[in-house]
Design a protein around this motif. Structure first.
Motif, mmCIF file in Angstrom:
data_model
loop_
_atom_site.group_PDB
_atom_site.id
_atom_site.type_symbol
_atom_site.label_atom_id
_atom_site.label_comp_id
_atom_site.label_asym_id
_atom_site.label_seq_id
_atom_site.Cartn_x
_atom_site.Cartn_y
_atom_site.Cartn_z
ATOM 1 N N GLU A 168 0.944 -1.381 -0.079
ATOM 2 C CA GLU A 168 0.396 0.275 -0.089
ATOM 3 C C GLU A 168 0.746 1.221 -0.296
ATOM 4 O O GLU A 168 2.049 1.179 0.407
ATOM 5 C CB GLU A 168 -1.102 -0.222 1.315
ATOM 6 C CG GLU A 168 -1.416 1.501 1.023
ATOM 7 C CD GLU A 168 -2.526 1.474 2.683
ATOM 8 O OE1 GLU A 168 -3.014 2.629 3.194
ATOM 9 O OE2 GLU A 168 -2.043 -0.014 3.261
ATOM 10 N N GLU A 189 -14.190 1.013 4.594
ATOM 11 C CA GLU A 189 -13.104 0.959 5.931
ATOM 12 C C GLU A 189 -12.024 2.548 6.289
ATOM 13 O O GLU A 189 -11.647 2.650 4.930
ATOM 14 C CB GLU A 189 -11.991 -0.276 5.713
ATOM 15 C CG GLU A 189 -12.969 -1.260 5.437
ATOM 16 C CD GLU A 189 -11.820 -3.022 6.634
ATOM 17 O OE1 GLU A 189 -10.794 -2.229 6.541
ATOM 18 O OE2 GLU A 189 -12.700 -3.812 6.137
ATOM 19 N N ARG A 192 -9.953 4.851 7.649
ATOM 20 C CA ARG A 192 -8.042 4.510 8.514
ATOM 21 C C ARG A 192 -7.871 5.208 9.220
ATOM 22 O O ARG A 192 -7.494 6.318 8.750
ATOM 23 C CB ARG A 192 -7.262 3.862 7.167
ATOM 24 C CG ARG A 192 -7.863 1.898 6.653
ATOM 25 C CD ARG A 192 -7.229 1.321 6.011
ATOM 26 N NE ARG A 192 -6.056 0.566 6.394
ATOM 27 C CZ ARG A 192 -4.400 0.267 5.921
ATOM 28 N NH1 ARG A 192 -4.854 0.696 4.591
ATOM 29 N NH2 ARG A 192 -3.943 -0.298 6.704
ATOM 30 N N ARG A 193 -7.009 5.002 10.337
ATOM 31 C CA ARG A 193 -6.083 6.109 11.054
ATOM 32 C C ARG A 193 -4.240 6.127 10.260
ATOM 33 O O ARG A 193 -3.659 5.089 10.795
ATOM 34 C CB ARG A 193 -6.428 6.414 12.169
ATOM 35 C CG ARG A 193 -5.305 7.369 13.409
ATOM 36 C CD ARG A 193 -5.446 8.503 12.976
ATOM 37 N NE ARG A 193 -7.382 8.516 13.067
ATOM 38 C CZ ARG A 193 -8.077 8.707 14.142
ATOM 39 N NH1 ARG A 193 -7.223 8.752 15.053
ATOM 40 N NH2 ARG A 193 -8.688 8.903 13.905
ATOM 41 N N ASP A 231 -0.411 1.928 10.287
ATOM 42 C CA ASP A 231 -2.303 2.583 10.201
ATOM 43 C C ASP A 231 -3.317 1.371 11.094
ATOM 44 O O ASP A 231 -2.688 0.264 11.173
ATOM 45 C CB ASP A 231 -2.828 2.081 8.764
ATOM 46 C CG ASP A 231 -1.884 3.089 8.149
ATOM 47 O OD1 ASP A 231 -0.755 3.666 8.572
ATOM 48 O OD2 ASP A 231 -1.918 3.252 6.299
ATOM 49 N N ASP A 232 -4.192 1.869 11.303
ATOM 50 C CA ASP A 232 -4.888 1.611 12.126
ATOM 51 C C ASP A 232 -6.447 1.016 11.356
ATOM 52 O O ASP A 232 -7.038 2.466 10.558
ATOM 53 C CB ASP A 232 -5.287 1.109 13.477
ATOM 54 C CG ASP A 232 -3.960 0.752 14.723
ATOM 55 O OD1 ASP A 232 -3.897 -0.077 14.204
ATOM 56 O OD2 ASP A 232 -3.807 1.673 15.320
ATOM 57 N N THR A 233 -7.190 0.354 11.151
ATOM 58 C CA THR A 233 -8.886 0.500 11.164
ATOM 59 C C THR A 233 -9.559 0.371 12.545
ATOM 60 O O THR A 233 -9.533 0.068 12.995
ATOM 61 C CB THR A 233 -8.555 -0.806 10.433
ATOM 62 O OG1 THR A 233 -8.690 -1.119 8.977
ATOM 63 C CG2 THR A 233 -10.678 -1.259 9.857
ATOM 64 N N GLN A 238 -16.145 0.955 10.104
ATOM 65 C CA GLN A 238 -16.704 0.844 8.488
ATOM 66 C C GLN A 238 -17.945 1.598 8.618
ATOM 67 O O GLN A 238 -18.208 1.872 9.647
ATOM 68 C CB GLN A 238 -16.994 -0.974 9.273
ATOM 69 C CG GLN A 238 -15.985 -1.486 8.899
ATOM 70 C CD GLN A 238 -15.322 -2.032 11.054
ATOM 71 O OE1 GLN A 238 -16.460 -1.489 12.019
ATOM 72 N NE2 GLN A 238 -14.190 -1.927 10.651
ATOM 73 N N ASP A 249 -9.108 11.275 8.252
ATOM 74 C CA ASP A 249 -8.719 9.405 8.250
ATOM 75 C C ASP A 249 -8.860 9.401 6.590
ATOM 76 O O ASP A 249 -9.277 10.012 5.877
ATOM 77 C CB ASP A 249 -9.365 9.327 9.357
ATOM 78 C CG ASP A 249 -9.378 9.629 10.334
ATOM 79 O OD1 ASP A 249 -8.361 9.869 10.502
ATOM 80 O OD2 ASP A 249 -9.684 9.184 11.422
ATOM 81 N N ARG A 286 -10.704 4.048 2.300
ATOM 82 C CA ARG A 286 -10.522 2.427 1.837
ATOM 83 C C ARG A 286 -11.515 1.580 1.442
ATOM 84 O O ARG A 286 -12.670 0.960 2.154
ATOM 85 C CB ARG A 286 -9.032 1.947 1.961
ATOM 86 C CG ARG A 286 -7.933 2.541 1.962
ATOM 87 C CD ARG A 286 -7.590 2.871 0.611
ATOM 88 N NE ARG A 286 -7.400 1.876 0.083
ATOM 89 C CZ ARG A 286 -6.476 0.326 0.225
ATOM 90 N NH1 ARG A 286 -5.407 0.755 1.071
ATOM 91 N NH2 ARG A 286 -5.892 -0.180 -0.519
ATOM 92 N N MET A 294 -8.952 -3.389 0.931
ATOM 93 C CA MET A 294 -8.893 -4.060 1.744
ATOM 94 C C MET A 294 -8.021 -5.451 1.735
ATOM 95 O O MET A 294 -7.029 -5.828 2.258
ATOM 96 C CB MET A 294 -9.579 -3.699 2.909
ATOM 97 C CG MET A 294 -9.683 -2.259 3.162
ATOM 98 S SD MET A 294 -7.611 -1.011 3.796
ATOM 99 C CE MET A 294 -7.468 -1.665 5.536
ATOM 100 N N ASP A 342 -4.432 -6.885 2.712
ATOM 101 C CA ASP A 342 -3.924 -8.166 3.702
ATOM 102 C C ASP A 342 -3.401 -9.732 3.391
ATOM 103 O O ASP A 342 -3.612 -10.219 1.797
ATOM 104 C CB ASP A 342 -5.357 -8.389 4.610
ATOM 105 C CG ASP A 342 -6.291 -7.252 4.845
ATOM 106 O OD1 ASP A 342 -5.143 -6.260 5.040
ATOM 107 O OD2 ASP A 342 -7.341 -7.141 5.760
#
Length: 312
Positions: free
Chosen positions: A24, A248, A250-251, A269-271, A274, A300, A303, A308, A312
């Motif tokens: 990403e 989603e 993301r931060r 990054d964190d999700t 939603q 923020d 995506r 996403m 993954d």
């Protein structure tokens, strides 16, 4: 090589980061200058050795690449630079050998160097039930690419981005082909090479998915405003979103840096939430938050859930 005045049309500096193993690109620190576009070069698509031996005779790398160029320009962010692979391969090889030591693509700010990892596209044809003189036809297929990204705007940052695309055309009725050898069983079906027109439409759909994926990575949608459970996003009709799409939020966290090469490998990054798309306007999208683990803030990243999952 384009003239200097053209290169100055897009002078935005974009900070890219690579999620370890995920491919990403981090979100842009600043948007392109007003009226400017990012100059992007898509090099000719080269098949992986194992895939190349299995490609159908109807496959055309040039046709697919042309549609990719058109789709990238249609996003409004990119302007395509046309050069042959022979003109850039030496530079690419040199960059790989030397690392990030120098910037050499003077006429492109973003270079996309795709390798074809998988290609399957076929016309599925079967006798239409209760209609002896008609066939039920659809075209189905997949496209898998690994795209090496070289971003000259951030000092030649390099990463690899996997892109997997599934294509299915609506099923429709057609007259049987002259060489029709379909089973007599009404539920039987055969896979045949797509017609040139079917290939063209499939390439266009695949190219649009490719462009949206690149756009989402290079200049992702962000939260522009928040009103209760409603999110107002920075991209509208050019986003490729549809009402009902799952998103989603993301931060972006701290950069992860290779201690040896000092290359930015990604960010922590964190999700955090939603959401579901509820409305698409010309220049913004409205989404309803369906769940959150942390408070959402303006800026923020947003995506699609499908993108996403691919990362993954």
């Amino acid at each position: 090589m384009v003239r200097k005045s053209r290169r100055q049309l897009a002078t935005a500096v974009v900070c890219l980061a690579v999620l370890a193993g995920g491919g990403e690109l981090a979100h842009a620190a600043t948007a392109p200058a007003a009226g400017g576009r990012v100059l992007v070069l898509v090099t000719p698509i080269v098949p992986d050795q194992a895939v190349g031996a299995r490609l159908p005779s109807t496959y055309s790398a040039d046709a697919l690449r042309r549609e990719m160029d058109i789709a990238l320009e249609a996003t409004g962010l990119f302007s395509s630079v046309e050069r042959s692979r022979s003109a850039v391969q030496g530079v690419i090889d040199e960059r790989r050998a030397a690392g990030r030591g120098s910037t050499r693509f003077h006429d492109a700010q973003l270079v996309l160097n795709p390798t074809l990892e998988g290609f399957s596209l076929a016309e599925r044809r079967r006798h239409a039930p209760r209609m002896r003189d008609k066939d039920s036809v659809s075209v189905r297929g997949t496209l898998s690419l690994t795209v090496e990204v070289i971003d000259e705007r951030s000092g030649g940052a390099q990463t690899r981005m996997p892109i997997d695309i599934t294509y299915t055309s609506p099923e429709h009725l057609e007259d049987p082909r002259a060489d029709d050898r379909l089973p007599n069983d009404a539920d039987g079906a055969v896979n045949l090479p797509p017609s040139p027109e079917e290939l063209r439409v499939a390439y266009q759909e695949m190219a649009r998915a490719f462009a949206n994926r690149v756009l989402e990575q290079v200049s992702p949608t962000e939260v522009a405003a928040i009103d209760g459970d409603q999110l107002y996003l920075t991209r509208g009709e050019d986003s490729g979103y549809h009402v009902g799409d799952r998103l989603e939020v993301r931060r972006v966290g701290k950069p992860v840096i290779n201690p040896v090469t000092h290359e930015v490998l990604g960010t922590t990054d964190d999700t955090i939430a939603q959401a579901t798309v509820t409305e698409i306007r010309p220049k913004l999208t409205v989404a309803h938050v369906t769940g959150a683990t942390r408070a959402i803030a303006v800026g923020d990243i947003v995506r699609t859930a499908a993108a996403m999952a691919a990362d993954d």
